[in-house]
Design an enzyme around this catalytic site. Structure first.
Site, PDB file in Angstrom:
ATOM      1  N   LYS A 166       0.841  -1.210   0.000  1.00  0.00           N
ATOM      2  CA  LYS A 166       0.000   0.000   0.000  1.00  0.00           C
ATOM      3  C   LYS A 166       0.875   1.259   0.000  1.00  0.00           C
ATOM      4  O   LYS A 166       0.562   2.250  -0.669  1.00  0.00           O
ATOM      5  CB  LYS A 166      -0.914  -0.037   1.236  1.00  0.00           C
TER       6      LYS A 166
HETATM    7  P1  NAP Z   1     -12.118  10.016   7.233  1.00  0.00           P
HETATM    8  O1  NAP Z   1     -13.370  10.219   6.453  1.00  0.00           O
HETATM    9  O2  NAP Z   1     -11.368  11.230   7.678  1.00  0.00           O
HETATM   10  O3  NAP Z   1     -12.484   9.120   8.507  1.00  0.00           O
HETATM   11  C1  NAP Z   1     -11.584   8.917   9.539  1.00  0.00           C
HETATM   12  C2  NAP Z   1     -12.230   7.979  10.534  1.00  0.00           C
HETATM   13  O4  NAP Z   1     -11.353   7.770  11.647  1.00  0.00           O
HETATM   14  C3  NAP Z   1     -13.540   8.508  11.118  1.00  0.00           C
HETATM   15  O5  NAP Z   1     -14.369   7.419  11.385  1.00  0.00           O
HETATM   16  C4  NAP Z   1     -13.036   9.165  12.413  1.00  0.00           C
HETATM   17  O6  NAP Z   1     -14.045   9.312  13.382  1.00  0.00           O
HETATM   18  C5  NAP Z   1     -12.046   8.123  12.845  1.00  0.00           C
HETATM   19  N1  NAP Z   1     -11.093   8.569  13.848  1.00  0.00           N
HETATM   20  C6  NAP Z   1     -10.084   9.465  13.690  1.00  0.00           C
HETATM   21  N2  NAP Z   1      -9.396   9.569  14.837  1.00  0.00           N
HETATM   22  C7  NAP Z   1      -9.985   8.729  15.735  1.00  0.00           C
HETATM   23  C8  NAP Z   1      -9.719   8.388  17.087  1.00  0.00           C
HETATM   24  N3  NAP Z   1      -8.702   8.930  17.765  1.00  0.00           N
HETATM   25  N4  NAP Z   1     -10.524   7.481  17.694  1.00  0.00           N
HETATM   26  C9  NAP Z   1     -11.559   6.919  17.019  1.00  0.00           C
HETATM   27  N5  NAP Z   1     -11.870   7.205  15.738  1.00  0.00           N
HETATM   28  C10 NAP Z   1     -11.070   8.101  15.110  1.00  0.00           C
HETATM   29  O7  NAP Z   1     -11.084   9.086   6.481  1.00  0.00           O
HETATM   30  P2  NAP Z   1     -11.269   7.966   5.372  1.00  0.00           P
HETATM   31  O8  NAP Z   1     -10.998   8.588   4.059  1.00  0.00           O
HETATM   32  O9  NAP Z   1     -12.511   7.201   5.587  1.00  0.00           O
HETATM   33  O10 NAP Z   1      -9.975   7.087   5.697  1.00  0.00           O
HETATM   34  C11 NAP Z   1      -9.991   5.991   6.597  1.00  0.00           C
HETATM   35  C12 NAP Z   1      -8.687   5.213   6.382  1.00  0.00           C
HETATM   36  O11 NAP Z   1      -8.643   4.713   5.038  1.00  0.00           O
HETATM   37  C13 NAP Z   1      -7.405   6.032   6.559  1.00  0.00           C
HETATM   38  O12 NAP Z   1      -6.399   5.227   7.106  1.00  0.00           O
HETATM   39  C14 NAP Z   1      -7.050   6.420   5.128  1.00  0.00           C
HETATM   40  O13 NAP Z   1      -5.679   6.717   4.971  1.00  0.00           O
HETATM   41  C15 NAP Z   1      -7.454   5.147   4.399  1.00  0.00           C
HETATM   42  N6  NAP Z   1      -7.753   5.303   2.973  1.00  0.00           N
HETATM   43  C16 NAP Z   1      -8.456   6.373   2.531  1.00  0.00           C
HETATM   44  C17 NAP Z   1      -8.739   6.499   1.177  1.00  0.00           C
HETATM   45  C18 NAP Z   1      -9.500   7.680   0.620  1.00  0.00           C
HETATM   46  O14 NAP Z   1      -9.402   7.897  -0.602  1.00  0.00           O
HETATM   47  N7  NAP Z   1     -10.260   8.425   1.397  1.00  0.00           N
HETATM   48  C19 NAP Z   1      -8.315   5.507   0.282  1.00  0.00           C
HETATM   49  C20 NAP Z   1      -7.634   4.395   0.763  1.00  0.00           C
HETATM   50  C21 NAP Z   1      -7.360   4.302   2.127  1.00  0.00           C
HETATM   51  P3  NAP Z   1     -14.910  10.687  13.443  1.00  0.00           P
HETATM   52  O15 NAP Z   1     -15.968  10.548  12.391  1.00  0.00           O
HETATM   53  O16 NAP Z   1     -15.431  10.714  14.838  1.00  0.00           O
HETATM   54  O17 NAP Z   1     -13.934  11.819  13.164  1.00  0.00           O
END
Ligand code: NAP
Length: 285
Positions: A166
């Site tokens: 990744k």
């Molecule tokens: P996101 O929309 O910013 O969501 C982040 C998530 O993490 C939310 O559920 C947030 O909760 C939670 N979170 C953050 N800090 C936390 C803590 N201290 N304790 C508990 N929950 C916490 O991000 P996303 O895009 O879905 O990404 C999620 C993962 O997938 C990341 O590792 C990212 O790098 C990976 N990813 C993302 C993509 C993309 O294109 N977006 C693609 C591949 C992989 P709240 O809602 O309460 O803030």
């Protein structure tokens, strides 16, 4: 019916949980900010108040949270059970993947490290690519989850190998986005319509669907979040850390400088293409 405990319903987690439920699995989901998970109630998912409730009695636990510390905290509160399969799909990098494997081992859980390629739209379409790694005998147990969220699963090897692959994929995406921003910005600064750059590469071997989508966003200066800049900066740091002294990751470092400038300017929640603003204004140098 397999029961799934799903932790983290952000941009990626929400559609993934919905697709798992749509595939006929029994899903209980938790998100730190409950309101963000509520729409899942209408999509066949039971939304619960605590990580512990989501995980209790689950056959498979899925984590899709921002980073390693967030996953660690949520899983500690969830209290994994002996024999549960834990599929860790967040992007956490090499060190955190190993640390989380130790957490699983302590709990007697089976650890599958399985980050994904693809962003909001492929997540909604159930068309992610899963980079799976873990014990062979877990493949069958997690296949229904991977089939629901992805169009393809690549089994990479022992747990942790998925996270390493990744990072290589993200080095590519980060450098590509930064390079695209440079060409679009340069076209404009040379007194030309920036759309001419996309027109020039159209259909040739230098073209890419990615350039079209992100380049158009840069030209329109509109960055609705698909892969938020704050997470892209987190990933750039993981990539650079993983490269260590062995690989000169100058492209990723350039992307990180521009992402940091964009985040500092208050654009962290916007899509990573927003690094364009830092490239255009030379704010990172
Ligand atoms: P996101 O929309 O910013 O969501 C982040 C998530 O993490 C939310 O559920 C947030 O909760 C939670 N979170 C953050 N800090 C936390 C803590 N201290 N304790 C508990 N929950 C916490 O991000 P996303 O895009 O879905 O990404 C999620 C993962 O997938 C990341 O590792 C990212 O790098 C990976 N990813 C993302 C993509 C993309 O294109 N977006 C693609 C591949 C992989 P709240 O809602 O309460 O803030």
């Amino acid at each position: 019916m397999t029961r799934i405990g799903f932790l983290g319903t952000g941009i990626m987690g929400l559609p993934m949980a919905a697709n798992i439920a749509a595939a006929g699995l029994d899903v209980r989901a938790w998100n730190r900010t409950r309101a963000r998970a509520e729409p899942l109630g209408e999509r066949g998912v039971e939304v619960v108040d605590t990580a512990r409730e989501a995980v209790a009695g689950a056959d498979v636990v899925v984590t899709m949270l921002a980073d390693g510390p967030a996953v660690d905290e949520a899983v500690a509160a969830a209290d994994l059970a002996n024999g549960q399969v834990w599929v860790q799909m967040s992007t956490v990098g090499v060190e955190w993947s190993a640390a989380l494997a130790r957490v699983a081992e302590k709990a007697g859980a089976v650890y599958v490290d399985a980050p994904v390629l693809g962003t909001r739209q492929p997540a909604e379409a159930g068309a992610l690519v899963v980079l799976a790694s873990g014990p062979d005998d877990a493949c069958e147990r997690v296949a229904p989850v991977f089939d629901a969220v992805g169009s393809r699963t690549v089994w990479v090897g022992e747990a942790g190998a998925g996270s390493r692959l990744k990072l290589a994929a993200n080095a590519w995406v980060l450098s590509l986005t930064n390079a695209l921003a440079e060409s679009v910005a340069l076209t404009g600064s040379l007194g030309l319509d920036p759309a001419l750059f996309l027109e020039a590469i159209k259909g040739g071997s230098m073209d890419a669907p990615y350039a079209r989508v992100k380049g158009t966003a840069m030209i329109e200066d509109r960055f609705p979040p698909s892969f938020p800049a704050y997470l892209a900066a987190k990933d750039a740091r993981l990539v650079i850390e993983a490269g260590g002294a062995d690989v000169d990751l100058a492209g990723t470092r350039a992307a990180l400088a521009h992402l940091d400038a964009a985040v500092d300017a208050g654009f962290g929640e916007e899509d990573l293409g927003v690094l364009f603003r830092a490239v255009r204004s030379n704010r990172a140098t």
